[in-house]
Every structure is written in structure tokens, then in C-alpha cells.
Design a protein around this motif. Structure first.
Motif, mmCIF file in Angstrom:
data_model
loop_
_atom_site.group_PDB
_atom_site.id
_atom_site.type_symbol
_atom_site.label_atom_id
_atom_site.label_comp_id
_atom_site.label_asym_id
_atom_site.label_seq_id
_atom_site.Cartn_x
_atom_site.Cartn_y
_atom_site.Cartn_z
ATOM 1 N N ASP A 92 0.809 -1.211 0.000
ATOM 2 C CA ASP A 92 0.000 0.000 0.000
ATOM 3 C C ASP A 92 0.846 1.266 0.000
ATOM 4 O O ASP A 92 0.353 2.334 -0.355
ATOM 5 N N VAL A 93 2.090 1.180 0.426
ATOM 6 C CA VAL A 93 2.947 2.360 0.467
ATOM 7 C C VAL A 93 3.192 2.885 -0.937
ATOM 8 O O VAL A 93 3.173 4.091 -1.192
ATOM 9 N N VAL B 243 14.601 6.642 6.756
ATOM 10 C CA VAL B 243 16.053 6.820 6.803
ATOM 11 C C VAL B 243 16.653 5.963 7.911
ATOM 12 O O VAL B 243 17.658 5.272 7.714
ATOM 13 N N VAL B 244 16.019 5.995 9.092
ATOM 14 C CA VAL B 244 16.554 5.264 10.242
ATOM 15 C C VAL B 244 16.546 3.760 9.987
ATOM 16 O O VAL B 244 17.525 3.057 10.267
ATOM 17 N N ASP C 80 15.841 -2.467 10.553
ATOM 18 C CA ASP C 80 14.524 -2.764 11.112
ATOM 19 C C ASP C 80 13.452 -2.650 10.030
ATOM 20 O O ASP C 80 13.628 -1.926 9.042
ATOM 21 N N PRO C 81 12.316 -3.316 10.196
ATOM 22 C CA PRO C 81 11.228 -3.195 9.220
ATOM 23 C C PRO C 81 10.544 -1.837 9.328
ATOM 24 O O PRO C 81 10.606 -1.183 10.368
ATOM 25 N N PRO C 82 9.907 -1.386 8.265
ATOM 26 C CA PRO C 82 9.187 -0.112 8.318
ATOM 27 C C PRO C 82 7.954 -0.230 9.210
ATOM 28 O O PRO C 82 7.420 -1.323 9.399
ATOM 29 N N PRO C 83 7.477 0.877 9.772
ATOM 30 C CA PRO C 83 6.312 0.846 10.666
ATOM 31 C C PRO C 83 5.002 0.756 9.874
ATOM 32 O O PRO C 83 4.309 1.753 9.653
ATOM 33 N N THR D 26 10.593 4.851 1.890
ATOM 34 C CA THR D 26 10.297 3.546 2.484
ATOM 35 C C THR D 26 10.473 2.443 1.448
ATOM 36 O O THR D 26 11.029 1.380 1.738
ATOM 37 N N GLY D 27 10.027 2.684 0.237
ATOM 38 C CA GLY D 27 10.171 1.698 -0.828
ATOM 39 C C GLY D 27 11.591 1.518 -1.304
ATOM 40 O O GLY D 27 11.912 0.518 -1.948
ATOM 41 N N ALA D 28 12.470 2.465 -0.956
ATOM 42 C CA ALA D 28 13.857 2.391 -1.404
ATOM 43 C C ALA D 28 14.722 1.506 -0.511
ATOM 44 O O ALA D 28 15.886 1.292 -0.803
#
Length: 329
Positions: free
Chosen positions: A9-10, A240-241, A247-250, A305-307
Motif C-alpha cells: 500500500d505504500v 532513513v533510520v 529494522d522493518p518499516p512501521p 520507504t520503498g527504497a
């Protein structure tokens, strides 16, 4: 852009946000007062500059054959045309030689390959003056000006560490002191240090660790308060973090932001979908001003996020904890 399989969905959020921006080009266009000393910069140059900055990042992180990349490039072409191929920057500089916003907007376009050599030459001359160097600015803004200067070939070595230590984020403050203004300040510190997500390694390890600990509760607080604009900026920082930590994206945060979208893909600055702005004429100026920045930030964060991923995690073993007791924002 090929997002991870667990973030379908992102990608759609980025597509819809840029599509909405594309249909609202009139809102980003410069008016007849663009060169007026008393003109409304926040409603003319600021939207155009933010469009250019976001689209430059989108184009950088997507392949030329990607429809998202093509739309971003088309919007960049539009923005460049609005400046008269860069000529308006040169004219602005003659009218307001010590104003920094022309250089900042130009730098966003320059990062995507749009250059005006005559403007850059005169900007370098002005940047050598004491008047330019001594203009009083807060540290976060100064970091942004330094980044803009670098994009135009003006280098001031060794200033960033000193400025960073004077910012809210650079001081690693108590996490419970987070509030709206601090949130916007910290996101822009991250954007300037990483060249708007292009160089995630520009974020120092101690800030990576600090943000990995405290960004999740801050983001949750902003989403709970329906502060969609700041939430989008924090999601960009999270991208970025996580590229640094592995870690996985939120995804839960993305789901909550996605629920705030209007039918055409735009996102309000804040509030409920049933608030007064939701019933306004959707092509009005007020509606545009209440939606354009948060929509662009959603596209920016979604593309970052997709990068993922961008390299090995920072450090080894467990991250050090910061700030003592839990984060109450």
C-alpha cells in the motif's frame, strides 16, 4: 521503485499523492507577485520549492521507466518552467541579495540537474560577503542553507558538527520534551544531514540509535492526534533510520496515515476527514493550502520507504538506550 513485498500500500500512497499534485499544478504555479519584495513567499515560492524537492528525491530513488519517476520528472520540468528556466532566481537575487529562499528553491532543482550558471556565479559572490555569512538564523535553518550552498558548489567545511550540536535533535534531549515544533525541527535536521534521504549515512550513529528508540512513540503520538503532516515527515525519518538499522518499516503507522487520505489521494494537514475542510470545494486555494504539503510529505516518505534497504545495520549487538524513563510525548 520496487517496494518490499510487505509494503504494497505504500507504493499506492506515493502514486496517488503525486497524481493529485499533478492535477493541482495551478496551486504550485508562481503568481504575478513572485518578484515582489512584499510578495507572499509562503503561498508561491514555498509550495513550488517543496514540490521540486520532493520530486527530485522521488526521481533519484526510482528508475527512469517507472511511471512514478516519469511523473516526478514532468513536475520538475513544470517547476523549472515556472522559474523561467532559472532566470527568476537571478532576478530575485538582484532584488533581495541576502534572501536565502531563492538559493534553497534553486538548490532543490539543481539536485535534479536543472542549472542556471549565471545565478550560481552571482550566488557564490554574495555568499562570500560578511553580510551573507552573518545573517542570523536558527541552527536547523542554517543546516538547510549550508546544504543548498553545497548543491551550488559553495563549500563551508567543518560547520555542520557545530551547528548540529545546537539543534534540538543534536542535543539528544529528554524524549518527553518532544512537541510539535521540536518534531518539525528534528525532521528537517535529518533531511539536511542526509540530503533529503539520498545519503542515509549522513545521519550520525548516535542519532540513529536515539531515533530508533524514540521515534516510534513520537510517531504514535502524532498519529493519535491526527497530525498527518508531521506524521508524514516522521515516517520519512523512519525510512532513513530503518535503512541504517535494518529494522522493518512501521506498517501500522502507514495504515493509519493511509486512512486519512481523501478520495483523490490527498492528505489533510491535520484533523478528521469529516472536519470542515473535507466539505470545501476541492479545487479552492484554501483546500490546496490545507493539503499540498502533507500530501507531498506522504509521497516523499513512501518513496524513501520503498527504497529500502541501503546497507548493513549500524553497529553490532543491542542498541544503547537513551533518555531514562519511557517516552511520553
Amino acid at each position: 521503485m520496487t517496494p518490499p513485498e510487505d509494503t504494497p500500500d505504500v507504493r499506492r500512497i506515493a502514486e496517488d499523492a503525486l497524481a493529485w499534485a499533478d492535477t493541482r499544478r495551478d496551486g504550485f504555479a508562481l503568481g504575478e507577485d513572485a518578484l515582489a519584495v512584499d510578495g507572499e513567499v509562503d503561498s508561491s515560492w514555498k509550495p513550488l520549492g517543496e514540490l521540486a524537492q520532493v520530486c527530485a528525491t522521488v526521481a533519484h530513488h526510482t528508475a527512469p521507466a517507472d511511471p512514478v519517476h516519469r511523473r516526478a520528472r514532468a513536475l520538475l520540468e513544470f517547476a523549472w518552467q515556472e522559474t523561467g528556466g532559472g532566470e527568476l532566481f537571478r532576478r530575485l537575487q538582484r532584488l533581495e541579495p541576502f534572501a536565502t529562499y531563492p538559493l534553497e528553491v534553486y538548490a532543490a532543482l539543481a539536485s535534479a540537474g536543472f542549472r542556471h550558471p549565471a545565478f550560481e556565479e552571482t550566488a557564490a559572490v554574495v555568499a562570500r560577503t560578511r553580510g551573507w555569512r552573518l545573517t542570523e538564523q536558527d541552527p536547523t535553518r542554517r543546516l538547510g542553507v549550508l546544504r543548498a550552498e553545497e548543491r551550488c558548489g559553495i563549500h563551508r567545511p567543518a560547520q555542520t558538527p557545530q551547528l548540529l550540536s545546537r539543534t534540538w535533535l543534536g542535543g539528544l534531549p529528554e524524549p518527553w520534551t518532544f512537541e510539535r515544533d521540536a518534531g518539525y525541527a528534528l525532521t528537517h535536521v535529518v533531511f539536511h544531514l542526509t540530503d533529503w534521504g539520498r545519503e542515509p549515512e549522513g545521519l550520525p550513529p548516535d542519532l540513529v540509535s536515539y531515533l530508533a528508540d524514540w521515534l516510534p512513540p513520537w510517531l504514535d503520538t502524532c498519529l493519535e492526534a491526527r497530525m498527518w503532516d508531521l506524521s508524514g515527515e516522521l515516517l520519512a525519518v523512519a525510512a532513513v533510520v530503518t535503512r541504517r538499522t535494518g529494522d522493518p518499516p512501521p506498517l501500522d503507522a502507514w495504515q493509519r496515515l493511509a486512512a486519512a487520505r481523501r478520495p483523490s489521494g490527498e492528505i489533510p494537514l491535520e484533523g478528521r476527514a469529516t472536519d470542515s475542510t473535507a466539505s470545501e470545494v476541492t479545487d479552492g486555494e484554501r483546500y490546496f493550502l490545507h493539503h499540498y504539503h502533507s500530501t507531498l510529505m506522504a509521497a516523499f516518505a513512501a518513496v524513501l520507504t520503498g527504497a529500502r534497504p541501503a546497507g548493513p545495520p549500524v553497529g553490532a549487538g543491542a542498541r544503547p538506550r537513551h533518555g531514562g524513563q519511557g517516552a511520553q510525548a
